[in-house]
Design a protein around this motif. Structure first.
Motif, short mmCIF file in Angstrom:
data_model
loop_
_atom_site.label_atom_id
_atom_site.label_comp_id
_atom_site.label_asym_id
_atom_site.label_seq_id
_atom_site.Cartn_x
_atom_site.Cartn_y
_atom_site.Cartn_z
N UNK A 15 0.78 -1.14 0.13
CA UNK A 15 -0.26 0.00 -0.16
C UNK A 15 0.82 0.97 -0.14
N UNK A 16 1.84 1.01 0.51
CA UNK A 16 2.73 2.31 0.82
C UNK A 16 3.90 2.34 0.02
N UNK A 17 4.15 1.35 -1.07
CA UNK A 17 5.12 1.27 -1.85
C UNK A 17 5.27 2.40 -2.97
N UNK A 18 4.04 2.68 -3.38
CA UNK A 18 3.80 3.91 -4.45
C UNK A 18 4.50 5.13 -3.98
N UNK A 19 4.13 5.25 -2.61
CA UNK A 19 4.45 6.63 -2.12
C UNK A 19 6.39 6.49 -1.66
N UNK A 20 6.63 5.30 -1.28
CA UNK A 20 7.95 5.20 -1.11
C UNK A 20 8.72 5.69 -2.42
N UNK A 21 8.18 4.95 -3.61
CA UNK A 21 8.76 5.14 -4.70
C UNK A 21 8.80 6.72 -5.41
N UNK A 22 7.75 7.38 -4.88
CA UNK A 22 7.62 9.09 -4.96
C UNK A 22 8.24 9.62 -4.19
N UNK A 23 9.05 9.21 -3.15
CA UNK A 23 9.65 9.83 -2.10
C UNK A 23 8.85 10.55 -1.07
#
Lengths: 181, 234
Positions: free
Chosen positions: A11-19
């Motif tokens: 769930x949080x990977x897309x936010x981690x990828x975008x910083x």
């Protein structure tokens, strides 16, 4: 346990990828990614997708020589301030309506308040007695064969198209008169 | 009706630079103070102040709307309508808030209204030439302009497949570079909501991008999870 960790991390990977992931949350997901092959691949895949978006962002969809919106806007603003000329019909609509209403009221008032005559003489139809004359009518014949001194005793046949003659004839003898209805 | 203010009064308050000098494309925050003053002056009938606001935001607004509707002419009409709407509602604007997000909210809402009336796009993919589909042009730090344009075209096509709320967030955040707070102000949602929507939008985009890669014959990185899984978890 591992399954739940992946579910939460993904769930949080897309936010981690975008910083956009910060603090302890970021550290927690990063720790998970190090130990989880699937999530690491997913993170890499997301970063690639973001790179694609980044490349697309560099392509400006508006032409550099696109004209400014201001000239058209300022024209629109000026026109909105200009008083709108009212057409002839709408300019005189209210006065004409008022005049018509006044006229209707005036006529109505006149009709209602018109004085009625106190006594109007009754008109009675009285039948006048008709006087029938029994004396034979003298029909004048224009023909040259008949002379004026030989009167025809037969009454002439009345033509329906002819105007009716008056019923009252006065004979010379008053005894011959009688009243009829 | 607004009465135009005396030109001498306005000139004393602030010297307005010519329109050609100031067309900032940077973050909205840069001119917030100036925006509030310009709005005040425009309210008092100073057209030059409104002209400056238009000059500040028109290109950025045009870009956002073009990315949303994929039609430059339509985006132009929508931008014009946005500024006209904003001009007529200047009296209702709270100058303690920021002008930029308000302007973009009006514009984005107009675009969304238009898109909801539009029929859904065709499902056939655009032709991507072998030179881009065969290799990862986006890995290059500064790809060839031709390749970049083709990738942009493909992204436009994929964005059309995304549901409108996700497409809006992706355009504002990842293509136009608004901050999460700015996006939240534009779409009038809480920042947390915007972050979750952004995560879902990126996940959906990744899924579509990889499906397109598979169609071009490249191996997929891994199985893509269903969006429902993300929805359930949130």
């Amino acid at each position: 346990m591992r399954r739940n960790g992946c579910k939460s991390a993904r769930l949080r990977l897309p936010l981690l990828a975008g910083g956009e992931l910060l603090g302890s949350e970021r550290r927690e997901i990063e720790r998970h990614v190090i130990g989880c092959n699937d999530c690491r691949h997913r993170l890499e895949s997301l970063r690639n997708a973001l790179r694609v978006l980044n490349v697309a962002a560099q392509s400006v969809p508006v032409r550099p020589d696109a004209p400014s919106l201001w000239p058209e806007l300022s024209r629109q603003m000026r026109e909105s301030r200009r008083p709108v000329p009212t057409p002839w019909a709408s300019r005189f609509a209210w006065p004409i309506t008022g005049l018509a209403a006044t006229l209707v009221l005036a006529v109505g008032t006149m009709l209602i308040t018109r004085p009625t005559p106190a006594h109007r003489p009754e008109t009675t139809v009285t039948e006048k007695p008709q006087v029938v004359v029994n004396t034979p009518q003298v029909v004048q014949n224009d023909s040259s064969e008949e002379s004026d001194d030989s009167p025809d005793l037969e009454p002439p046949r009345r033509d329906s198209s002819q105007r009716p003659r008056p019923l009252t004839r006065f004979s010379s003898d008053p005894a011959d008169t009688q009243l009829t209805h | 009706m607004r009465t135009p203010k005396n030109r001498d009064e306005t000139d004393d308050a602030e010297v307005i630079p010519p329109l050609t000098l100031a067309i900032p494309d940077g973050p909205l925050r840069r001119d917030e103070t100036g925006d509030a003053r310009l709005v005040e002056r425009a309210r008092n009938g100073d057209d030059d102040a409104f002209a400056l606001l238009v000059a500040r935001y028109e290109r950025k607004l045009l870009r956002v709307l073009t990315r949303m509707v994929h039609d430059e002419e339509l985006a132009r009409d929508l931008s014009q309508e946005t500024f006209w709407k904003v001009y007529n509602r200047l009296d209702r604007f709270d100058t303690s808030r920021r002008f930029g997000p308000w302007l973009f909210r009006v514009g984005v809402n107009l675009a969304l209204d238009g898109l909801r009336k539009k029929p859904p796009p065709a499902t056939t993919s655009i032709n991507v030439r072998s030179e881009t589909s065969g290799r990862r042009g986006f890995d290059l730090p500064d790809p060839d302009p031709r390749i970049r344009e083709e990738i942009a075209q493909e992204v436009r096509f994929l964005l059309e497949k995304l549901p409108l709320p996700y497409r809006t967030i992706l355009v504002l955040r990842d293509l136009e570079g608004f901050s999460s707070a700015e996006v939240a102000a534009i779409v009038k949602r809480r920042e947390a909501t915007v972050r979750w929507r952004l995560a879902k939008a990126r996940e959906l985009f990744r899924e579509h991008w990889e499906r397109r890669d598979s169609a071009a014959g490249r191996p997929n990185v891994e199985e893509t999870p269903a969006l429902e899984e993300v929805d359930d978890a949130s």
